[in-house]
Design a protein around this motif. Structure first.
Motif, PDB file in Angstrom:
ATOM      1  N   THR A 154       0.838  -1.192   0.000  1.00 45.49           N
ATOM      2  CA  THR A 154       0.000   0.000   0.000  1.00 45.49           C
ATOM      3  C   THR A 154       0.877   1.247   0.000  1.00 45.49           C
ATOM      4  O   THR A 154       2.006   1.238   0.498  1.00 45.49           O
ATOM      5  N   VAL A 252     -12.318   4.785   7.380  1.00 44.21           N
ATOM      6  CA  VAL A 252     -12.937   3.600   6.772  1.00 44.21           C
ATOM      7  C   VAL A 252     -13.656   4.039   5.506  1.00 44.21           C
ATOM      8  O   VAL A 252     -14.177   5.157   5.433  1.00 44.21           O
ATOM      9  N   ALA A 265      -8.283   1.329  -0.887  1.00 44.34           N
ATOM     10  CA  ALA A 265      -7.436   0.185  -0.527  1.00 44.34           C
ATOM     11  C   ALA A 265      -5.980   0.417  -0.905  1.00 44.34           C
ATOM     12  O   ALA A 265      -5.080  -0.087  -0.231  1.00 44.34           O
ATOM     13  N   PRO A 270      -9.007   0.767   5.592  1.00 43.71           N
ATOM     14  CA  PRO A 270      -9.946  -0.348   5.750  1.00 43.71           C
ATOM     15  C   PRO A 270     -11.185  -0.108   4.884  1.00 43.71           C
ATOM     16  O   PRO A 270     -11.820   0.945   4.984  1.00 43.71           O
ATOM     17  N   THR A 271     -11.497  -1.075   4.030  1.00 46.11           N
ATOM     18  CA  THR A 271     -12.543  -0.880   3.023  1.00 46.11           C
ATOM     19  C   THR A 271     -13.553  -2.012   3.079  1.00 46.11           C
ATOM     20  O   THR A 271     -13.218  -3.172   2.856  1.00 46.11           O
ATOM     21  N   SER A 273     -16.643  -3.624   1.275  1.00 42.22           N
ATOM     22  CA  SER A 273     -17.254  -3.620  -0.055  1.00 42.22           C
ATOM     23  C   SER A 273     -18.482  -4.516  -0.072  1.00 42.22           C
ATOM     24  O   SER A 273     -18.522  -5.548   0.597  1.00 42.22           O
ATOM     25  N   GLN A 288      -5.916  -6.311  -0.091  1.00 48.20           N
ATOM     26  CA  GLN A 288      -5.796  -6.640   1.333  1.00 48.20           C
ATOM     27  C   GLN A 288      -7.100  -6.438   2.106  1.00 48.20           C
ATOM     28  O   GLN A 288      -7.088  -6.332   3.330  1.00 48.20           O
ATOM     29  N   GLN A 289      -8.228  -6.409   1.416  1.00 50.04           N
ATOM     30  CA  GLN A 289      -9.513  -6.164   2.071  1.00 50.04           C
ATOM     31  C   GLN A 289     -10.489  -7.326   1.871  1.00 50.04           C
ATOM     32  O   GLN A 289     -11.701  -7.161   2.018  1.00 50.04           O
ATOM     33  N   GLU A 290      -9.952  -8.493   1.556  1.00 48.14           N
ATOM     34  CA  GLU A 290     -10.821  -9.645   1.285  1.00 48.14           C
ATOM     35  C   GLU A 290     -11.705 -10.001   2.481  1.00 48.14           C
ATOM     36  O   GLU A 290     -12.828 -10.497   2.301  1.00 48.14           O
ATOM     37  N   HIS A 292     -13.173  -8.032   4.396  1.00 48.99           N
ATOM     38  CA  HIS A 292     -14.177  -6.994   4.644  1.00 48.99           C
ATOM     39  C   HIS A 292     -15.231  -6.939   3.546  1.00 48.99           C
ATOM     40  O   HIS A 292     -15.922  -5.929   3.402  1.00 48.99           O
ATOM     41  N   CYS A 293     -15.360  -8.015   2.766  1.00 45.08           N
ATOM     42  CA  CYS A 293     -16.379  -8.094   1.727  1.00 45.08           C
ATOM     43  C   CYS A 293     -17.682  -8.638   2.318  1.00 45.08           C
ATOM     44  O   CYS A 293     -17.670  -9.680   2.986  1.00 45.08           O
ATOM     45  N   LEU A 336     -14.385  -1.791  12.437  1.00 41.63           N
ATOM     46  CA  LEU A 336     -13.110  -1.360  11.833  1.00 41.63           C
ATOM     47  C   LEU A 336     -12.644  -0.001  12.330  1.00 41.63           C
ATOM     48  O   LEU A 336     -11.548   0.428  12.003  1.00 41.63           O
TER      49      LEU A 336
END
Length: 337
Positions: A154, A252, A265, A270-271, A273, A288-290, A292-293, A336
């Motif tokens: 990132t 966020v 991201a 922190p995202t 989706s 890197q936000q898998e 948080h889906c 988050l």
């Protein structure tokens, strides 16, 4: 193959795909400071690429001087004068194929995994399994050019600029960005439920919401923000480079399966989706936000994913995203902060 000295990285569209490429090129540039990099993309995406240090941006003017076969040939002549030695084609479309042909240089091409993606999205005999991420596919292109051990990273968050400071200076609250729109209805959360999400977040203490969208989406965003004292509509207030800086200041981000989530991201924001008829298994989750889906219910809608881009909504799947409740979204966001 001779070691690359000046790599042309091609990714013409779309915004999310360009943003996903940034952590890869950033890591590559840091690990290989002796290698020059020229990033070819559409003019609008210059602001995204400008976040990269030591990377030269070149605009592909595909609607004017670089339009058609003659325009691509002119572009190839322009690039040859810059001393390009190798091509990393991260797009692999007709334009980039023609450009590689005219350049006649050693090239590496992205494997889009079309057959795997077709098997993932077909309604019958679906092969439901996670595919390589788009970011992994980008890394492989550099590996084909002879580089290894590229670990995407990132970007550091930039300092806040004055235009953004004017927006956030009045609040000491934690900042949540919300980008409620998407290119296709099949991956856009229903606006009545998004209104409920915003109202629930408004009830939380020490939070300020910023709503993102294109200038022509300002009116529906203002409707979402009606009656909300801690919600600001950003659409139409900032130019795109300033909006990117604003996103980088968030605590966020809440987005659809769309570009704004990838912009957040790439800075490590922190995202969260939301996924409708598309699915992270296709490889397009924000970097890197898998974890948080939030996904639509495949038990009720087993044909998901119905397409890669969200442009195919089978009959009966119009309400697929209503299986993601406002409570689920608010709980995830709050966890988050």
């Amino acid at each position: 193959m001779q070691p690359p000295q000046h790599i042309l990285v091609i990714r013409l569209s779309a915004m999310g795909d360009v943003a996903m490429l940034i952590p890869v090129v950033y890591a590559f540039a840091k690990a290989n400071p002796e290698t020059k990099i020229t990033f070819l993309s559409k003019p609008f995406f210059k602001s995204i690429v400008d976040a990269l240090p030591n990377v030269h941006f070149l605009a592909a003017e595909t609607t004017s001087q670089h339009k058609g076969i003659v325009g691509i040939w002119k572009l190839s002549r322009q690039l040859k004068k810059q001393g390009i030695t190798h091509v990393a084609d991260m797009h692999h479309v007709l334009r980039s194929k023609m450009l590689r042909l005219f350049l006649g240089l050693p090239s590496a091409i992205i494997d889009k995994g079309r057959a795997e993606k077709k098997a993932l999205t077909t309604p019958k005999n679906k092969v439901f399994k996670p595919l390589k991420t788009t970011i992994q596919r980008y890394v492989e292109v550099f590996e084909k050019l002879g580089f290894s051990e590229i670990i995407p990273q990132t970007l550091p968050r930039p300092d806040v600029i004055e235009e953004v400071h004017q927006l956030i200076r009045k609040t000491t609250h934690q900042l949540i960005g919300i980008a409620p729109f998407a290119a296709h209805q099949g991956k856009q959360y229903p606006l009545d439920l998004m209104k409920e999400v915003i109202q629930k977040l408004e009830q939380q203490s020490e939070i300020h919401l910023f709503l993102f969208g294109a200038p022509n989406e300002k009116e529906p965003l203002q409707t979402l923000a009606e009656g909300c004292k801690n919600t600001t509509v950003v659409a139409g207030m900032l130019k795109f480079p300033q909006e990117i800086n604003m996103i980088a200041q968030l605590d966020v981000m809440l987005s659809m399966d769309s570009g704004n989530g990838h912009l957040a991201a790439m800075f490590g924001i922190p995202t969260v989706s939301l996924w409708g008829v598309t699915h992270p298994y296709a490889g397009f989750a924000p970097f890197q936000q898998e974890n948080h889906c939030l996904l639509s219910d495949r038990t009720k809608y087993p044909a998901v994913p119905t397409s890669i881009y969200g442009n195919k909504v089978p009959e009966g799947y119009e309400e697929v995203m209503r299986t993601i409740t406002p409570k689920m979204i608010v709980t995830k966001l709050m966890s988050l902060l």
